[in-house]
Design an enzyme around this catalytic site. Structure first.
Site, PDB file in Angstrom:
ATOM      1  N   SER A 192       0.845  -1.200   0.000  1.00 54.87           N
ATOM      2  CA  SER A 192       0.000   0.000   0.000  1.00 54.87           C
ATOM      3  C   SER A 192       0.878   1.248   0.000  1.00 54.87           C
ATOM      4  O   SER A 192       1.985   1.239   0.569  1.00 54.87           O
ATOM      5  CB  SER A 192      -0.903   0.012   1.240  1.00 54.87           C
ATOM      6  OG  SER A 192      -1.543   1.269   1.387  1.00 54.87           O
ATOM      7  N   TYR A 247      -2.329  -0.025  10.139  1.00 51.53           N
ATOM      8  CA  TYR A 247      -2.435  -0.651   8.824  1.00 51.53           C
ATOM      9  C   TYR A 247      -1.195  -0.345   7.994  1.00 51.53           C
ATOM     10  O   TYR A 247      -0.598  -1.246   7.385  1.00 51.53           O
ATOM     11  CB  TYR A 247      -3.690  -0.158   8.109  1.00 51.53           C
ATOM     12  CG  TYR A 247      -3.740  -0.512   6.650  1.00 51.53           C
ATOM     13  CD1 TYR A 247      -4.043  -1.808   6.241  1.00 51.53           C
ATOM     14  CD2 TYR A 247      -3.489   0.446   5.663  1.00 51.53           C
ATOM     15  CE1 TYR A 247      -4.084  -2.147   4.890  1.00 51.53           C
ATOM     16  CE2 TYR A 247      -3.529   0.118   4.313  1.00 51.53           C
ATOM     17  CZ  TYR A 247      -3.824  -1.168   3.929  1.00 51.53           C
ATOM     18  OH  TYR A 247      -3.858  -1.503   2.596  1.00 51.53           O
TER      19      TYR A 247
END
Length: 258
Positions: free
Chosen positions: A148, A161
C-alpha cells in the site's frame, strides 16, 4: 494464440472482490489457471470463477481464511487437494498475497486485539504462506505481495495498517534475496486509493470524496482495480524477470509534490 501465462498455475488470496478479483481475472485472461482465494464468501469466490470460465479461462475457488495459527498449512492443504482437478501441472508458478485487513482504528482507540489481528493477516500470513510455498514454487516463479502507498505516506489515522504494509515490504526485500538463486522474483505492489467496494462507504457516497481522492494523485483521478491488475500481470510475466525486491508504486503519483 495462447496467453503469456499459458500453462502456469496462480494463487491469489483475497480474490473474491476488489483488487484481488481484478488480479485473478487478469491472470486467467493471460492464460493461467487461477486459485481464487476467499475467507468466508464462497458465493463471491464462485462468482469470480464463473466470470473467468465464461470468458474461456480456468479457475477454482480456494478456501483460505487467514489470521489464525495454522492458516498457511490449511491453505496449502486445500490447494494441493484441488489443483489436480484443474491443472495437469503440480505446484504453483505465481503467488499473489493480496488478502488483508484493509484499515485500522485511530491510535486513541486502537485495541491490542485489533493490532494483533492486523499483523496476523497482513504480515504473518503472507510470510508463512511463502515459507510453505517454497517446495511448491517452480523455479522462475513469481511472488507478488500487495502492499500500500500508506507504507511510505504519513497517514496517522490508519498508522497500524500502514505499519503492516511497511513490514510486508521488508519481507519482500528479504524474500527476493532468499529466492533469487532459483530465479523466483518477489515484489511488492503498492496501490493508492482504489475505487472498490471496500472504499464504497466513503468514496462513492460523499460527493466530494472522489474529487478529493483524485486530487492526491498526479494523474488526477482515483485508481481502478484494472489499473492494479495490469501491473500485477506484468510482474507475473516473463517480461518482469529482471525486477525483484522492489516496491512498485501504483498510487498514480500520490502526493508527489509533498
Amino acid at each position: 494464440m495462447s496467453g503469456p501465462l499459458e500453462g502456469k498455475n496462480a494463487l491469489v488470496t483475497g480474490a473474491s472482490r476488489g483488487i484481488g478479483r481484478a488480479i485473478a481475472e487478469r491472470l486467467a485472461a493471460d492464460g493461467a489457471t487461477v486459485a481464487v482465494g476467499y475467507a468466508t464468501r464462497v458465493d463471491a469466490a464462485e462468482e469470480v470463477v464463473r466470470a473467468i470460465t465464461a470468458d474461456g479461462g480456468r479457475a477454482f475457488a480456494l478456501p483460505s481464511r487467514l489470521g489464525f495459527h495454522g492458516d498457511a498449512d490449511a491453505l496449502w492443504a486445500a490447494y494441493d487437494r484441488l489443483i489436480p482437478e484443474h491443472s495437469a501441472r503440480p505446484g504453483v508458478d505465481i503467488l499473489v498475497n493480496n488478502a488483508a485487513i484493509g484499515s485500522s482504528p485511530e491510535l486513541d482507540v486502537l485495541a491490542e486485539d485489533e493490532f494483533d489481528a492486523l499483523f496476523a493477516v497482513n504480515v504473518r500470513a503472507p510470510l508463512l504462506i511463502v515459507q510453505r510455498a517454497r517446495k511448491r514454487l517452480h523455479d522462475g516463479g513469481r511472488v507478488i505481495n500487495v502492499s500500500s502507498g500508506t507504507a511510505r505516506l504519513a497517514m496517522p489515522g490508519i498508522m497500524a495498517y500502514g505499519a503492516t504494509k511497511g513490514a510486508l515490504d521488508t519481507l519482500t526485500l528479504n524474500l527476493a534475496q532468499l529466492l533469487g538463486p532459483r530465479g523466483i522474483t518477489v515484489n511488492s505492489l503498492a496501490p493508492g486509493i482504489v475505487d472498490t467496494d471496500t472504499n464504497a462507504g466513503w468514496l462513492r457516497e460523499d460527493p466530494g470524496a472522489q474529487a478529493w481522492a483524485g486530487s492526491l494523485a498526479a494523474l488526477g483521478r482515483v485508481g481502478r482495480p484494472d489499473d492494479i491488475s495490469g501491473i500485477a500481470a506484468f510482474l507475473a510475466s516473463d517480461d518482469a524477470r529482471w525486477v525483484t525486491g522492489r516496491v512498485i508504486d501504483a498510487t498514480g503519483g500520490a502526493l508527489l509534490g509533498v
